[in-house]
Design an enzyme around this catalytic site. Structure first.
Site, short mmCIF file in Angstrom:
data_model
loop_
_atom_site.label_atom_id
_atom_site.label_comp_id
_atom_site.label_asym_id
_atom_site.label_seq_id
_atom_site.Cartn_x
_atom_site.Cartn_y
_atom_site.Cartn_z
N ASP A 88 32.99 33.94 51.47
CA ASP A 88 33.10 32.53 51.82
C ASP A 88 32.27 31.72 51.03
O ASP A 88 32.38 30.46 51.17
CB ASP A 88 32.83 32.34 53.32
CG ASP A 88 33.90 33.01 54.13
OD1 ASP A 88 35.06 33.36 53.83
OD2 ASP A 88 33.52 33.35 55.43
N ARG A 140 45.24 36.08 49.05
CA ARG A 140 45.08 37.22 48.34
C ARG A 140 45.75 38.55 49.11
O ARG A 140 46.36 39.28 48.29
CB ARG A 140 43.48 37.59 48.40
CG ARG A 140 43.17 39.00 47.74
CD ARG A 140 41.67 39.16 47.83
NE ARG A 140 41.34 39.41 49.47
CZ ARG A 140 41.47 40.22 50.23
NH1 ARG A 140 41.89 41.57 49.52
NH2 ARG A 140 40.97 40.23 51.37
N ARG A 141 45.46 38.74 50.34
CA ARG A 141 46.05 39.54 51.10
C ARG A 141 47.68 39.58 51.19
O ARG A 141 48.33 40.73 50.90
CB ARG A 141 45.72 39.69 52.55
CG ARG A 141 44.12 40.28 52.71
CD ARG A 141 43.63 39.98 54.19
NE ARG A 141 42.06 40.30 54.15
CZ ARG A 141 41.42 39.74 55.02
NH1 ARG A 141 41.67 38.89 55.77
NH2 ARG A 141 40.13 40.39 55.02
N CYS A 253 37.53 30.58 46.83
CA CYS A 253 37.53 31.87 47.74
C CYS A 253 38.48 32.04 48.33
O CYS A 253 38.83 33.21 49.13
CB CYS A 253 36.42 31.47 48.69
SG CYS A 253 34.85 30.86 48.14
#
Length: 325
Positions: A88, A140-141, A253
């Protein structure tokens, strides 16, 4: 010698969530064990990322959603250091602050938690029916899982871990499962809910995932001296390489960038560091991959080199497409 070296009390800043407190209490306990004469206090607060729960992280912005308020407290002297999940922490810190320690990295994997009422606790992602809805707040996932499982749909799910489990169990939300970091589940002793550990071959992890990052004032030699024993060299090499890559990619991030970093021949003269990275568009239909290996003590340069390779292959175009959206 610095005038602050005789300080007998240290104040740590933390978010209020149960997971954040567990992480901060772990750091507090380590500092007290190593420095029995020091009083260590914890001050808590909610950050922007904690307060705004009805908007996806990517739409709020990426300027320290979970760190900014704690950083302001450090700069004004209210706290001496702050404990964060390293993933983070932005790669560019405010003037006057630095990353004082990266702790030992634990499980870097992501986990699938199935809606047990609908599919049974042991259901796998590949077994879900077409159109099944998966909760995740990470682009991202989502991008990597869309690439691997195009039959699935994804919807944002925000809040602390306990809140997310309640949302998953509430049938009105329509979730068939959700994706969470294994490290957080381990710290919260919730691993019995895991239906499937997602392998790196399906989903590379986030930059810094699995480690804690401890932020402090630049030039505060006393605080740095008590943080030095908490630095885990191998984890620091890997995570700093990843952060160097992310910094040069100018990715935040919360963008679709995944990484897997490994040390080979640990603690030997020929120790090397290997980085595998991927940059994806939002639906996983376009992606660029790269790999690099080199001397581990050149971790920053290795991160910069793999970033340049990704840029040469077109990563800026993919990330600019994301930013526009």
């Amino acid at each position: 010698m610095s005038s602050i070296t005789k300080r007998d009390k240290v104040i740590i800043g933390s978010r209020k969530s149960q997971l954040a407190m567990l992480q901060t209490e772990w750091v507090r306990d380590r500092i007290q064990e190593l420095n029995p004469g020091i009083i260590v206090e914890i001050k808590t607060m909610d950050t922007t990322g904690d307060k705004v729960l009805d908007v996806s992280l990517s739409k709020i912005g990426d300027k320290g959603l979970f760190t900014k308020e704690l950083e302001e407290m450090m700069l004004n002297g209210t706290i001496d250091l702050a404990v964060h999940s390293l993933k983070d922490i932005p790669t560019k810190l405010p003037d006057g602050l630095k990353l004082g320690a990266i702790t030992k990295r634990y499980n870097t994997s992501d986990a699938f938690i199935a809606n047990a009422k609908k599919h049974g606790k042991n259901c796998k992602l590949s077994e879900l029916p077409k159109g099944a809805m998966i909760g995740s707040s990470s682009l991202r996932r989502v991008a990597q899982l869309k690439k691997a499982y195009p039959h699935l749909q994804f919807k944002d799910i925000r809040g602390n871990l306990n809140t997310r489990f309640k949302k998953l169990e509430d049938d009105s939300n329509g979730y068939d499962g959700m994706i969470l970091a294994v490290a957080g589940l381990e710290r919260m002793e919730l691993t019995d809910h895991i239906s499937e550990i997602i392998p790196d071959s399906i989903s590379l992890y986030a930059v810094g995932q699995g480690s804690l990052g401890i932020e402090c004032k630049d030039g505060d030699d006393f605080i740095q001296s008590i943080l030095n024993p908490l630095i885990h060299r191998e984890s620091m090499y890997c995570c700093e390489a990843e952060r160097s890559m992310l910094r040069d990619l100018e990715g935040g991030c919360h963008v679709p960038i995944g990484v897997v970093t490994k040390l080979h021949n640990q603690s030997q003269p020929d120790e090397t560091l290997e980085i595998n990275a991927i940059v994806l568009n939002l639906d996983g239909t376009k992606y660029i991959e790269s790999k690099i290996i080199g001397p581990s003590n050149q971790y920053n340069q290795l991160g910069k080199s793999i970033a340049q390779d990704l840029i040469n292959k077109g990563s800026k175009d993919i990330l600019s497409e994301f930013i526009k959206k």
